[in-house]
Motif scaffolding. Structure first.
Motif, PDB file in Angstrom:
ATOM      1  N   ALA A  24       3.715  -2.092  -2.906  1.00  0.00           N
ATOM      2  CA  ALA A  24       2.391  -2.065  -2.274  1.00  0.00           C
ATOM      3  C   ALA A  24       1.869  -0.640  -2.142  1.00  0.00           C
ATOM      4  CB  ALA A  24       2.438  -2.743  -0.907  1.00  0.00           C
ATOM      5  N   GLU A  25       2.736   0.295  -1.785  1.00  0.00           N
ATOM      6  CA  GLU A  25       2.331   1.692  -1.649  1.00  0.00           C
ATOM      7  C   GLU A  25       1.940   2.280  -2.997  1.00  0.00           C
ATOM      8  OE1 GLU A  25       5.063   0.407  -0.236  1.00  0.00           O
ATOM      9  OE2 GLU A  25       4.672   0.647   1.907  1.00  0.00           O
ATOM     10  N   VAL A  26       2.723   1.995  -4.011  1.00  0.00           N
ATOM     11  CA  VAL A  26       2.424   2.497  -5.354  1.00  0.00           C
ATOM     12  C   VAL A  26       1.080   1.953  -5.819  1.00  0.00           C
ATOM     13  CG1 VAL A  26       3.119   2.443  -7.781  1.00  0.00           C
ATOM     14  CG2 VAL A  26       4.822   2.900  -5.996  1.00  0.00           C
ATOM     15  N   LYS A  27       0.865   0.659  -5.633  1.00  0.00           N
ATOM     16  CA  LYS A  27      -0.407   0.060  -6.055  1.00  0.00           C
ATOM     17  C   LYS A  27      -1.582   0.663  -5.294  1.00  0.00           C
ATOM     18  CE  LYS A  27       1.368  -4.211  -7.848  1.00  0.00           C
ATOM     19  NZ  LYS A  27       0.860  -5.387  -8.486  1.00  0.00           N
ATOM     20  N   ALA A  28      -1.394   0.930  -4.012  1.00  0.00           N
ATOM     21  CA  ALA A  28      -2.476   1.531  -3.215  1.00  0.00           C
ATOM     22  C   ALA A  28      -2.770   2.954  -3.694  1.00  0.00           C
ATOM     23  CB  ALA A  28      -2.109   1.524  -1.735  1.00  0.00           C
ATOM     24  N   PRO A  93       7.861   9.140   3.922  1.00  0.00           N
ATOM     25  CA  PRO A  93       7.406   7.800   4.298  1.00  0.00           C
ATOM     26  C   PRO A  93       5.908   7.565   4.074  1.00  0.00           C
ATOM     27  CG  PRO A  93       8.089   9.053   6.232  1.00  0.00           C
ATOM     28  CD  PRO A  93       8.416   9.885   5.038  1.00  0.00           C
ATOM     29  N   THR A  94       5.140   8.635   3.971  1.00  0.00           N
ATOM     30  CA  THR A  94       3.693   8.482   3.769  1.00  0.00           C
ATOM     31  C   THR A  94       3.182   9.285   2.575  1.00  0.00           C
ATOM     32  OG1 THR A  94       3.182  10.309   5.270  1.00  0.00           O
ATOM     33  CG2 THR A  94       3.308   8.103   6.238  1.00  0.00           C
ATOM     34  N   SER A  95       4.083   9.768   1.718  1.00  0.00           N
ATOM     35  CA  SER A  95       3.703  10.654   0.606  1.00  0.00           C
ATOM     36  C   SER A  95       4.157  10.093  -0.728  1.00  0.00           C
ATOM     37  CB  SER A  95       4.345  12.030   0.781  1.00  0.00           C
ATOM     38  OG  SER A  95       4.005  12.579   2.014  1.00  0.00           O
ATOM     39  N   ILE A  96       3.254  10.139  -1.699  1.00  0.00           N
ATOM     40  CA  ILE A  96       3.559   9.665  -3.053  1.00  0.00           C
ATOM     41  C   ILE A  96       3.083  10.700  -4.061  1.00  0.00           C
ATOM     42  CG2 ILE A  96       2.913   7.939  -4.809  1.00  0.00           C
ATOM     43  CD1 ILE A  96       3.002   5.847  -2.637  1.00  0.00           C
ATOM     44  N   ILE A  97       3.882  10.877  -5.102  1.00  0.00           N
ATOM     45  CA  ILE A  97       3.502  11.696  -6.255  1.00  0.00           C
ATOM     46  C   ILE A  97       3.393  10.747  -7.437  1.00  0.00           C
ATOM     47  CG2 ILE A  97       4.210  13.533  -7.824  1.00  0.00           C
ATOM     48  CD1 ILE A  97       5.794  14.734  -5.479  1.00  0.00           C
ATOM     49  N   THR A 115      -0.803  14.149  -5.900  1.00  0.00           N
ATOM     50  CA  THR A 115      -0.118  13.954  -4.632  1.00  0.00           C
ATOM     51  C   THR A 115      -1.070  13.185  -3.727  1.00  0.00           C
ATOM     52  OG1 THR A 115      -0.876  16.105  -3.816  1.00  0.00           O
ATOM     53  CG2 THR A 115       1.325  16.017  -4.821  1.00  0.00           C
ATOM     54  N   LEU A 116      -0.513  12.229  -3.012  1.00  0.00           N
ATOM     55  CA  LEU A 116      -1.315  11.396  -2.126  1.00  0.00           C
ATOM     56  C   LEU A 116      -0.604  11.231  -0.788  1.00  0.00           C
ATOM     57  CD1 LEU A 116      -1.281   9.833  -5.198  1.00  0.00           C
ATOM     58  CD2 LEU A 116      -3.276   8.847  -4.100  1.00  0.00           C
ATOM     59  N   GLU A 117      -1.384  11.088   0.258  1.00  0.00           N
ATOM     60  CA  GLU A 117      -0.859  10.865   1.607  1.00  0.00           C
ATOM     61  C   GLU A 117      -1.521   9.632   2.193  1.00  0.00           C
ATOM     62  OE1 GLU A 117       1.350  12.491   3.678  1.00  0.00           O
ATOM     63  OE2 GLU A 117       1.908  13.933   2.124  1.00  0.00           O
ATOM     64  N   ARG A 118      -0.713   8.837   2.894  1.00  0.00           N
ATOM     65  CA  ARG A 118      -1.279   7.711   3.624  1.00  0.00           C
ATOM     66  C   ARG A 118      -2.003   8.256   4.846  1.00  0.00           C
ATOM     67  NH1 ARG A 118       1.625   2.620   3.783  1.00  0.00           N
ATOM     68  NH2 ARG A 118       3.434   3.970   3.688  1.00  0.00           N
ATOM     69  N   GLN A 119      -3.213   7.801   5.051  1.00  0.00           N
ATOM     70  CA  GLN A 119      -4.049   8.246   6.161  1.00  0.00           C
ATOM     71  C   GLN A 119      -3.814   7.343   7.375  1.00  0.00           C
ATOM     72  OE1 GLN A 119      -5.898  11.179   5.641  1.00  0.00           O
ATOM     73  NE2 GLN A 119      -4.552  11.021   3.844  1.00  0.00           N
ATOM     74  N   PRO A 120      -4.274   7.758   8.552  1.00  0.00           N
ATOM     75  CA  PRO A 120      -4.085   6.928   9.749  1.00  0.00           C
ATOM     76  C   PRO A 120      -4.633   5.501   9.609  1.00  0.00           C
ATOM     77  CG  PRO A 120      -4.748   9.123  10.390  1.00  0.00           C
ATOM     78  CD  PRO A 120      -4.850   9.062   8.884  1.00  0.00           C
ATOM     79  N   ASP A 121      -5.663   5.320   8.784  1.00  0.00           N
ATOM     80  CA  ASP A 121      -6.221   3.971   8.589  1.00  0.00           C
ATOM     81  C   ASP A 121      -5.429   3.148   7.573  1.00  0.00           C
ATOM     82  OD1 ASP A 121      -6.952   5.022   6.126  1.00  0.00           O
ATOM     83  OD2 ASP A 121      -9.096   4.734   6.415  1.00  0.00           O
ATOM     84  N   GLY A 122      -4.339   3.725   7.022  1.00  0.00           N
ATOM     85  CA  GLY A 122      -3.475   3.011   6.093  1.00  0.00           C
ATOM     86  C   GLY A 122      -3.800   3.225   4.628  1.00  0.00           C
ATOM     87  N   THR A 123      -4.942   3.821   4.314  1.00  0.00           N
ATOM     88  CA  THR A 123      -5.299   4.069   2.922  1.00  0.00           C
ATOM     89  C   THR A 123      -4.581   5.309   2.404  1.00  0.00           C
ATOM     90  OG1 THR A 123      -7.214   5.445   3.487  1.00  0.00           O
ATOM     91  CG2 THR A 123      -7.597   3.063   3.238  1.00  0.00           C
ATOM     92  N   PHE A 124      -4.446   5.391   1.091  1.00  0.00           N
ATOM     93  CA  PHE A 124      -3.921   6.597   0.467  1.00  0.00           C
ATOM     94  C   PHE A 124      -5.093   7.423  -0.032  1.00  0.00           C
ATOM     95  CE2 PHE A 124       0.079   4.416   0.502  1.00  0.00           C
ATOM     96  CZ  PHE A 124       1.016   5.431   0.595  1.00  0.00           C
TER      97      PHE A 124
END
Length: 139
Positions: A24-28, A93-97, A115-124
């Motif tokens: 789910a995180e990768v897809k987001a 836990p909230t970071s994807i490359i 590089t992407l970070e999950r934001q407080p609203d749950g979006t990347f």
């Protein structure tokens, strides 16, 4: 030649088995990148800018400054002929490359590492992207 996008001077190294992020995180994260690239192709600067993280928006405080930076320095990202997703790594836990393999407007191959970070609203949102020309791209 290596360029740094969004003022980051680091290109992460991928380990052969470094796929840790949940599906789910990768897809987001991929949806955020895909959305920004499609917005670039549609000349929709406001939408492209919406995928940038708050830190990027502090560096480039307007859509125009952001789009000028991308247009002037990152033609393969601004106007890709095609692109596909490559390797992915969860760095926290909230970071994807995410690696993106791009065929630029010049027909040459490029590697973009987002590089992407999950934001407080749950979006990347995209925190950075490094770009380099590539002779051979493999996933």
């Amino acid at each position: 030649m290596r360029r740094t996008f969004f003022a980051f001077a680091f290109v992460p190294l991928f380990l052969p088995s470094s796929v840790f992020a949940g599906e789910a995180e990768v897809k987001a994260a991929q949806a955020a990148i895909d959305g920004q690239l499609k917005a670039f192709l549609a000349d929709d600067g406001a939408t492209a800018y919406s995928f940038a993280s708050p830190n990027v928006k502090r560096i480039f405080p307007t859509v125009d400054t952001f789009m000028n930076m991308v247009t002037n320095g990152y033609a393969p990202v601004r106007n890709p002929r095609s692109y596909s997703f490559g390797k992915v790594e969860e760095t926290g836990p909230t970071s994807i490359i995410q690696q993106v393999l791009i065929v630029g407007p010049d027909g040459k191959d490029y590697e973009a590492v987002y590089t992407l970070e999950r934001q407080p609203d749950g979006t990347f949102q995209i925190t950075g992207c490094s770009l380099r020309a590539s002779n051979s791209l493999s996933t």
